[in-house]
Design a protein around this motif. Structure first.
Motif, PDB file in Angstrom:
ATOM      1  N   GLY A   1     -10.506 -47.334 119.305  1.00  0.00           N
ATOM      2  CA  GLY A   1     -10.323 -48.744 119.674  1.00  0.00           C
ATOM      3  C   GLY A   1     -10.493 -48.970 121.165  1.00  0.00           C
TER       4      GLY A   1
ATOM      5  N   VAL B   1      -0.160 -50.621 120.435  1.00  0.00           N
ATOM      6  CA  VAL B   1      -0.699 -51.882 119.895  1.00  0.00           C
ATOM      7  C   VAL B   1      -0.967 -51.719 118.396  1.00  0.00           C
ATOM      8  CG1 VAL B   1      -2.679 -53.465 120.013  1.00  0.00           C
ATOM      9  CG2 VAL B   1      -1.723 -52.488 122.121  1.00  0.00           C
TER      10      VAL B   1
ATOM     11  N   THR C   1      -2.941 -51.834 115.061  1.00  0.00           N
ATOM     12  CA  THR C   1      -4.343 -51.415 114.990  1.00  0.00           C
ATOM     13  C   THR C   1      -5.328 -52.582 114.920  1.00  0.00           C
ATOM     14  OG1 THR C   1      -3.475 -49.542 113.731  1.00  0.00           O
ATOM     15  CG2 THR C   1      -5.848 -49.685 113.955  1.00  0.00           C
TER      16      THR C   1
ATOM     17  N   ILE D   1      -6.268 -53.491 118.573  1.00  0.00           N
ATOM     18  CA  ILE D   1      -6.423 -52.503 119.655  1.00  0.00           C
ATOM     19  C   ILE D   1      -7.683 -52.741 120.473  1.00  0.00           C
ATOM     20  CG2 ILE D   1      -7.406 -50.708 118.137  1.00  0.00           C
ATOM     21  CD1 ILE D   1      -5.926 -48.670 120.009  1.00  0.00           C
ATOM     22  N   SER D   2      -8.806 -53.077 119.832  1.00  0.00           N
ATOM     23  CA  SER D   2     -10.003 -53.297 120.655  1.00  0.00           C
ATOM     24  C   SER D   2      -9.844 -54.590 121.462  1.00  0.00           C
ATOM     25  CB  SER D   2     -11.286 -53.286 119.810  1.00  0.00           C
ATOM     26  OG  SER D   2     -11.313 -54.346 118.892  1.00  0.00           O
TER      27      SER D   2
END
Lengths: 338, 338
Positions: free
Chosen positions: B237, B196, B198, B201-202
């Motif tokens: 993340g 993913v 950056t 990502i979370s």
């Protein structure tokens, strides 16, 4: 060097934008690298005037312009139809087109065709290079300073540019290193670090500030904020890959919460310092904080003075608003510590 | 649900692979979700036999198989020519093809054409969904446990699967959540979190363990390692977006350095616990460590016993090797704490 490269001098394309805030990318170029800006291209007489010579594509070509930079933000990020004839003419005459738009230049067939015919390049600043390696964590030579933040959009780029200018004027051999699209136009190169796949982000950061002579300083534009619930991993990867010797914390005098995340209070500067050191020590055990840069535009002159003085006393660090006070106290701290 | 979805039952495609270590993806499926595996497809009689029924594509179709899973790793990650007739036949008969190969299925025109003709899907497990949002950091309902590590490749997936099985058998309502390609084949869904961009990502991690009933546990497969110079941002993340209530640290009894990064000593388990709590507190202030899972395959029985006992005394936490001792002490700790 495997970062994205932009060839100067530039022709700044302003479309038909009449609102100053929507040409701030171009204004930033005039402010920071005016010597790279040969002229401006305005579609109408009402378009915002940056006080550069108005050049036709033919005139720009004669003056040796290498790139047409799209210096205006579009709502939605697309490419309006009325831009196309100019962009195609520029490509046909061999000028690269450089943009950080959401719509990729390379997704527009007529631009691709025109670029192919002349050999000009379509430079999408938000498209990272293809061959970014995994971060190797090896110590690089030369010195590095990274700007970090308590939040996004509170002056990390401006602080890095101000520090670069002041350090250079002070006689330090210093290079600004860009990690976002506006910074890249100013630096003439860089990588949009937040657009990199997470596996490769620390590797991308390693490419951005390569080995250098021992006394040279890279001043690296920070991104995101380490305690940000959305963008914290960008800050994490940039910190690990940059392996900074020094960092400056950027904040805002009146902000109370992460902008756009009302459930998240702004972290304390002390927490940001502690956490940045904790993570940064992985790749540079000597990392230390050399100052605090605060956006104080909401304060009066007297309020600003006492705010910065209190902050300096609390953290035992130089505290500046680069736009108002300049960066001299931070440079003195760098000279003292290194 | 916007994770990648895989339809069961599966036909496991083993190519002409004769080495057991190169079919460990398929072996993992047999071990963990044998009931989803209707059969195997072997190109030669010498191909490794997983003791499943050998099925032709026509037989698989008759048995209601929905997906052909490529269960063998290829050096270089490409698609050998001798696989193509089988893959095309499967697509023509309406079976999805599922793979985590470096070469994307969707980049092979003949596969795209065959899929289009029947409506079958090409499922590239390393291709994240297109519409991942920025992480919002909002607290989700239900309980979450994340496996984290002192390094990569030392048992985070195995520990998460073992915990899921043991918690389920213990009567806890538990779901394994996958963040890598092998885990996704086992779970039937997930996102390859390291692929993913950056910025997202979370947000991707938030999609992987959505809201659930209050007593439900998601056990989330960890990736990377928070102190890893290459992959640490993936771990960061995933931790921020997973907002775990509990985590288990995975390590290896004899590893001394980050695998492949000889300049980096393995971090201490105490440092990993402290740092995971520090970062995890951003999105879940209640985060706590509930155990340590150690790969002890290099130890003798007696060495293992004293190693785990010493570690448990040092950290005041249950310490297991799930492959040998099972997970009961960690489940007891979860029950005690929650």
């Amino acid at each position: 060097m495997r970062t994205v490269q932009i060839n100067a001098p530039y022709l700044l394309f302003l479309g038909d934008e009449t609102r100053a805030t929507y040409v701030k990318t171009a204004q930033g170029l005039v402010d920071w690298v005016g010597d790279k800006c040969a002229g401006q291209y305005r579609l109408t007489a009402q378009t915002t005037d940056l006080q550069l010579p108005d050049l036709s594509i033919a005139q720009a070509q004669e003056l040796g312009v290498k790139s047409l930079l799209i210096g205006t933000a579009q709502i939605g990020g697309g490419i309006p139809d009325n831009w196309m004839p100019v962009l195609i003419e520029a490509l046909e005459k061999g000028l690269d087109i450089v943009a950080g738009l959401h719509t990729r230049l390379s997704s527009v067939p007529s631009l691709v065709a025109a670029a192919k015919s002349s050999g000009a390049r379509l430079v999408d600043l938000r498209q990272p290079p293809n061959d970014i390696p995994i971060g190797n964590g090896r110590k690089r030579s030369g010195m590095r300073l990274l700007t970090v933040g308590t939040d996004c959009a509170l002056g990390k780029k401006y602080t890095a540019l101000s520090l670069t200018k002041a350090m250079t004027e002070h006689g330090l051999n210093t290079t600004f290193r860009a990690t976002g699209q506006t910074g890249m136009m100013i630096a003439g190169e860089g990588i949009a670090i937040d657009a990199v796949v997470t596996d490769f982000i620390s590797g991308a950061a390693e490419l951005i500030s390569p080995d250098n002579v021992a006394s040279h300083w890279d001043v690296i534009e920070g991104q995101g904020a380490i305690f940000h619930p959305g963008y914290g991993s960008v800050s994490h990867g940039l910190l690990v890959g940059s392996q900074p010797d020094a960092f400056v914390v950027c904040s805002d005098a009146t902000r109370t919460h992460i902008s756009g995340w009302p459930d998240y209070p702004l972290p304390s500067i002390a927490d940001v310092i502690e956490h940045t050191i904790r993570i940064g020590q992985l790749t540079n055990p000597q990392i230390r904080c050399v100052g605090i840069s605060v956006n104080t535009q909401a304060l009066t002159g007297h309020e600003r003075e006492s705010f910065l003085a209190n902050l300096a006393a609390e953290h035992q660090l130089p505290c500046v608003d680069p736009l108002v006070t300049g960066c001299a106290p931070i440079i003195a701290e760098i000279e003292r510590q290194f």
